[in-house]
Design an enzyme around this catalytic site. Structure first.
Site, mmCIF file in Angstrom:
data_model
loop_
_atom_site.group_PDB
_atom_site.id
_atom_site.type_symbol
_atom_site.label_atom_id
_atom_site.label_comp_id
_atom_site.label_asym_id
_atom_site.label_seq_id
_atom_site.Cartn_x
_atom_site.Cartn_y
_atom_site.Cartn_z
ATOM 1 N NE ARG A 1 -3.290 -0.191 2.890
ATOM 2 C CZ ARG A 1 -3.709 -0.480 4.297
ATOM 3 N NH1 ARG A 1 -3.510 0.393 5.174
ATOM 4 N NH2 ARG A 1 -4.362 -1.651 4.192
ATOM 5 C CG HIS B 1 -1.056 -3.265 4.207
ATOM 6 N ND1 HIS B 1 -1.467 -4.306 3.457
ATOM 7 C CD2 HIS B 1 -1.976 -2.826 5.218
ATOM 8 C CE1 HIS B 1 -2.373 -4.863 4.252
ATOM 9 N NE2 HIS B 1 -2.749 -4.316 5.160
ATOM 10 C CG ASP C 1 -5.410 -6.483 5.084
ATOM 11 O OD1 ASP C 1 -4.621 -6.841 5.678
ATOM 12 O OD2 ASP C 1 -5.662 -5.156 4.549
ATOM 13 C CD GLU D 1 -7.278 -4.814 10.746
ATOM 14 O OE1 GLU D 1 -7.520 -3.778 10.721
ATOM 15 O OE2 GLU D 1 -6.119 -5.268 9.940
ATOM 16 C CG HIS E 1 -3.282 -7.030 9.424
ATOM 17 N ND1 HIS E 1 -3.378 -5.859 8.696
ATOM 18 C CD2 HIS E 1 -1.795 -7.183 9.584
ATOM 19 C CE1 HIS E 1 -2.144 -5.302 8.857
ATOM 20 N NE2 HIS E 1 -1.246 -6.103 9.622
#
Length: 202
Positions: A71, A116, A123, A181, A184
């Protein structure tokens, strides 16, 4: 693309992908800065580890499906800008119905730096290869709430088993799960532990 990064499709072409931040189907409701294409980019070590996970799942007629991987920092900056505009709650009902937008920072759902951006965090979920349908994990991807904690108890036996299957196959290849999460994971020996990248996904 920075040296040491690869397209996942070049390493593990059978892994499915749906980059949510390259679409309107995410917690902001618009495509996110830096996402120019529906392609998964990762460090080479992470891609190879995911290939091994995929090989294991394939024996059960299953497949990984990636929602997000590398990301860019500009995407994280987009999240931060959005979080500060408190009246922009377009996707609240779907993604954070029980959390005030003003609390997203303090609860750890939004941060100015993301693992990320180092290229070794993913994810993901599991799908049935025959139907293409995602296994039921008890909460949607990117849902901000306790329901997304991996060991949340108020879900069905099947949903718990699906979460634990994902957790097992990822940890077997040295991925570290995140406590808040179920989707993740970060590669334990990530190569760029202290570097944050900003090249576009294209």
């Amino acid at each position: 693309m920075a040296k040491g990064f690869v397209y996942l499709s070049d390493i593990a072409p059978t892994i499915q992908m749906e980059l949510r931040y390259n679409s309107k189907n995410n917690f902001i409701g618009t495509p996110i800065d830096g996402y120019k294409n529906n392609c998964v980019i990762l460090t080479k070590q992470t891609a190879l580890a995911l290939e091994r996970v995929q090989s294991e799942l394939s024996k059960k007629g299953l497949s990984l499906k990636i929602f997000d991987a590398y990301r860019p920092q500009r995407a994280v900056d987009h999240f931060v800008r959005w979080a500060k505009v408190l009246n922009d709650t377009l996707m609240k009902k779907e993604y954070y119905p029980n959390v005030l937008k003003s609390e997203l920072f303090q609860r750890g759902y939004i941060a100015s730096k993301s693992g990320h951006t180092r290229g070794s965090t993913v994810d993901l979920t599991i799908i049935d290869r025959k139907t293409g349908k995602e296994l039921d994990m008890g909460s949607p991807y990117d849902f901000f709430g306790v329901q997304s904690h991996p060991f949340y108890n108020d879900i069905s036996k099947e949903q718990k088993e699906n979460r634990m299957l994902l957790r097992r196959v990822m940890m077997a290849q040295k991925f570290i799960p995140y406590k808040n999460e179920w989707w993740h994971f970060t590669l334990s020996n990530e190569p760029f532990r202290n570097q944050y990248f900003n090249f576009n996904i294209e």
